[in-house]
Design an enzyme around this catalytic site. Structure first.
Site, PDB file in Angstrom:
ATOM      1  N   PRO A 132     -14.312  50.859  -5.480  1.00 15.78           N
ATOM      2  CA  PRO A 132     -15.213  51.072  -6.620  1.00 15.78           C
ATOM      3  C   PRO A 132     -14.564  50.773  -7.966  1.00 15.78           C
ATOM      4  O   PRO A 132     -15.229  50.283  -8.884  1.00 15.78           O
ATOM      5  CB  PRO A 132     -15.585  52.555  -6.485  1.00 15.78           C
ATOM      6  CG  PRO A 132     -15.491  52.831  -5.016  1.00 15.78           C
ATOM      7  CD  PRO A 132     -14.345  51.998  -4.537  1.00 15.78           C
ATOM      8  N   ALA A 134     -11.569  48.917  -8.165  1.00 17.17           N
ATOM      9  CA  ALA A 134     -10.564  47.871  -7.953  1.00 17.17           C
ATOM     10  C   ALA A 134     -11.207  46.720  -7.196  1.00 17.17           C
ATOM     11  O   ALA A 134     -11.168  46.678  -5.966  1.00 17.17           O
ATOM     12  CB  ALA A 134      -9.359  48.413  -7.188  1.00 17.17           C
ATOM     13  N   ARG A 267     -10.199  31.090   0.664  1.00 18.13           N
ATOM     14  CA  ARG A 267     -10.998  30.576  -0.449  1.00 18.13           C
ATOM     15  C   ARG A 267     -11.609  29.205  -0.184  1.00 18.13           C
ATOM     16  O   ARG A 267     -12.783  28.990  -0.492  1.00 18.13           O
ATOM     17  CB  ARG A 267     -10.168  30.582  -1.731  1.00 18.13           C
ATOM     18  CG  ARG A 267     -10.219  31.940  -2.420  1.00 18.13           C
ATOM     19  CD  ARG A 267      -9.315  32.075  -3.603  1.00 18.13           C
ATOM     20  NE  ARG A 267      -9.467  33.415  -4.179  1.00 18.13           N
ATOM     21  CZ  ARG A 267      -8.559  34.020  -4.920  1.00 18.13           C
ATOM     22  NH1 ARG A 267      -7.426  33.411  -5.191  1.00 18.13           N
ATOM     23  NH2 ARG A 267      -8.772  35.229  -5.397  1.00 18.13           N
ATOM     24  N   GLN A 303     -38.130   9.915 -13.738  1.00 21.40           N
ATOM     25  CA  GLN A 303     -36.697   9.850 -13.996  1.00 21.40           C
ATOM     26  C   GLN A 303     -36.076  11.238 -14.128  1.00 21.40           C
ATOM     27  O   GLN A 303     -34.941  11.467 -13.690  1.00 21.40           O
ATOM     28  CB  GLN A 303     -36.455   9.040 -15.272  1.00 21.40           C
ATOM     29  CG  GLN A 303     -35.007   8.629 -15.472  1.00 21.40           C
ATOM     30  CD  GLN A 303     -34.842   7.733 -16.687  1.00 21.40           C
ATOM     31  OE1 GLN A 303     -34.814   8.226 -17.811  1.00 21.40           O
ATOM     32  NE2 GLN A 303     -34.763   6.423 -16.468  1.00 21.40           N
ATOM     33  N   GLN A 361     -36.425  24.627  -9.497  1.00 21.11           N
ATOM     34  CA  GLN A 361     -37.119  23.976 -10.604  1.00 21.11           C
ATOM     35  C   GLN A 361     -37.907  22.750 -10.123  1.00 21.11           C
ATOM     36  O   GLN A 361     -39.045  22.518 -10.557  1.00 21.11           O
ATOM     37  CB  GLN A 361     -36.107  23.553 -11.672  1.00 21.11           C
ATOM     38  CG  GLN A 361     -36.730  23.086 -12.973  1.00 21.11           C
ATOM     39  CD  GLN A 361     -37.410  24.216 -13.737  1.00 21.11           C
ATOM     40  OE1 GLN A 361     -37.056  25.381 -13.560  1.00 21.11           O
ATOM     41  NE2 GLN A 361     -38.385  23.865 -14.556  1.00 21.11           N
ATOM     42  N   GLU A 388     -14.727  37.390  -3.024  1.00 19.09           N
ATOM     43  CA  GLU A 388     -13.405  36.781  -2.801  1.00 19.09           C
ATOM     44  C   GLU A 388     -12.854  36.123  -4.065  1.00 19.09           C
ATOM     45  O   GLU A 388     -12.242  35.059  -4.028  1.00 19.09           O
ATOM     46  CB  GLU A 388     -13.475  35.778  -1.647  1.00 19.09           C
ATOM     47  CG  GLU A 388     -13.684  36.492  -0.326  1.00 19.09           C
ATOM     48  CD  GLU A 388     -13.182  35.688   0.841  1.00 19.09           C
ATOM     49  OE1 GLU A 388     -12.033  35.237   0.792  1.00 19.09           O
ATOM     50  OE2 GLU A 388     -13.932  35.533   1.797  1.00 19.09           O
TER      51      GLU A 388
END
Length: 408
Positions: A132, A134, A267, A303, A361, A388
């Site tokens: 909580p 850290a 990672r 475009q 969008q 992470e």
């Protein structure tokens, strides 16, 4: 050492196509249901176990691919299917990486099989690092591990948070403080075996995205575990702490802590997850733009739409290249002299957020509804810039690496 290549070999292509088929036929049809239920998709995990995807053997084959591309290719395809369900399938892998990064051969052989179980009895594992107070600031960790020499046991107390599979896992890997004076260098990782008294699930989080993945607090109250459950062993820990104390006294070079070793190994894999989600949203938007007509022509002929799709595809391919480079470097034993692992995670995560937003969008009002999957993908993508290591932390790691400043 395998040479770096952008061409997958025949075995890798076969695995990629197999995973893509599973993602298309099993994961995607179930994605909306389990997102709404916000529950662990046990039937999908069991199906993954039956075909061999959720297994120690499959994970090991990808992890030890000599090119380094096994894991990123697998992650991209599974997360192309659905991020929440895929995280439920691969969440055990983070705990397995924690054991692989820090454990002895005996610990690896003992505990990783128990993290997966088998097709008839599926098991889960959880990696518990954040607290909580850290998250990014691992030096503020409060969970303590105290050694009871008389009984050769470690006693764990504290609360972990944001733990994938936390509380419902059979095996928990817990990072705890063993020497508070050393800050983040005074941490160690521990295995908490199944049904250990004192470990319980705290709050289960209701999340914005990846809702099919169970995320919860893990509470540790006088949890006693055998001394053999310290990853790496007591002798190795004592040596590491002694070196850290000496360096602290002399102001010398810092050493890596247990949690950082796990994160550094994972990672690029998180970057691959983000690439999968981004690619999925891009493909939906591309198909929609080809078939949706306004003012008498497909909207891709405009475009403004076409340029968005061009940028989306360019960013996805660039993100994949960064992930593959970092994954190959890690496997080849190359040093991340420019924080290439953090670069891959940062760029891929930001790409997933931007690409999924652009997909919404392009679909307009339809993209804002749950009738189309880009709404869910956009929600799911938000996690990649957070867990992470946030994007801000990745930038800090990159900047400190480039400048030669120490990482803390």
């Amino acid at each position: 050492m395998a040479e770096f290549t952008l061409e997958l070999n025949d075995d890798q292509k076969q695995v990629r196509d197999w995973l893509h088929g599973f993602a298309a036929d099993v994961i995607r049809p179930a994605a909306s249901e389990w997102d709404e239920r916000e529950e662990t998709p046990w039937p999908v995990i069991q199906e993954a176990a039956k075909v061999g995807i959720y297994s120690l053997d499959f994970y090991a084959q990808q992890y030890f691919d000599p090119t380094g591309l096994g894991i990123p290719v697998a992650m991209e395809e599974l997360f192309w299917g659905d991020a929440g369900i895929a995280l439920s399938i691969v969440g055990t892998g983070l705990a397995a990486v924690g054991v692989l990064a820090n454990g002895t051969e005996e610990q690896i052989g003992t505990w990783i099989p128990q993290m997966y179980g088998d097709a008839d009895d599926v098991k889960l594992a959880a990696f518990c690092s954040s607290e909580p107070d850290a998250g990014s600031d691992v030096a503020s960790m409060r969970t303590r591990a105290v050694y009871d020499e008389a009984k050769d046991e470690w006693v764990l107390n504290g609360t972990k948070t944001w733990a994938t599979n936390g509380g419902i896992a059979n095996v928990h890997v817990v990072v705890a403080v063993v020497d508070p004076e050393l800050g983040s260098k005074g941490h160690a990782s521990f295995i908490v075996p199944p049904a250990t008294p004192g470990l319980s699930q705290g709050q289960k989080f209701k999340k914005h995205g990846i809702r099919a993945s169970h995320t919860a607090e893990v509470v540790l109250e006088d949890v006693r575990i055998p001394g053999s459950c310290l990853l790496g062993g007591k002798e190795k820990l004592d040596e590491r702490l002694a070196r850290a104390r000496e360096r602290a006294r002399s102001g010398g070079e810092r050493v890596k802590n247990a949690a950082m070793a796990t994160f550094e190994a994972s990672r690029p894999a998180v970057g691959a997850m983000a690439v999968g989600t981004a690619r999925a949203a891009y493909e939906v938007a591309l198909d929609y733009a080809k078939t949706r007509s306004q003012f008498g022509r497909p909207i891709i002929d405009n475009q403004g739409i076409a340029f968005q799709l061009a940028d989306m595809r360019t960013r996805i391919d660039a993100a994949r290249l960064l992930v593959w480079r970092a994954s190959w470097m890690a496997t080849a034993g190359k040093q991340f002299t420019s924080a290439e692992g953090s670069m891959s995670k940062l760029f891929a995560s930001e790409t997933a957020k931007s690409v999924t937003a652009q997909a919404v969008q392009i679909l307009g009002g339809n993209g804002f509804t749950r009738e189309y999957p880009v709404e869910r993908m956009h929600r799911d993508a938000a996690i990649y810039t957070i867990f992470e290591g946030t994007s801000e932390i990745q930038r800090l790691v990159i900047a400190r690496t480039l400048s030669g400043m120490p990482l803390r």
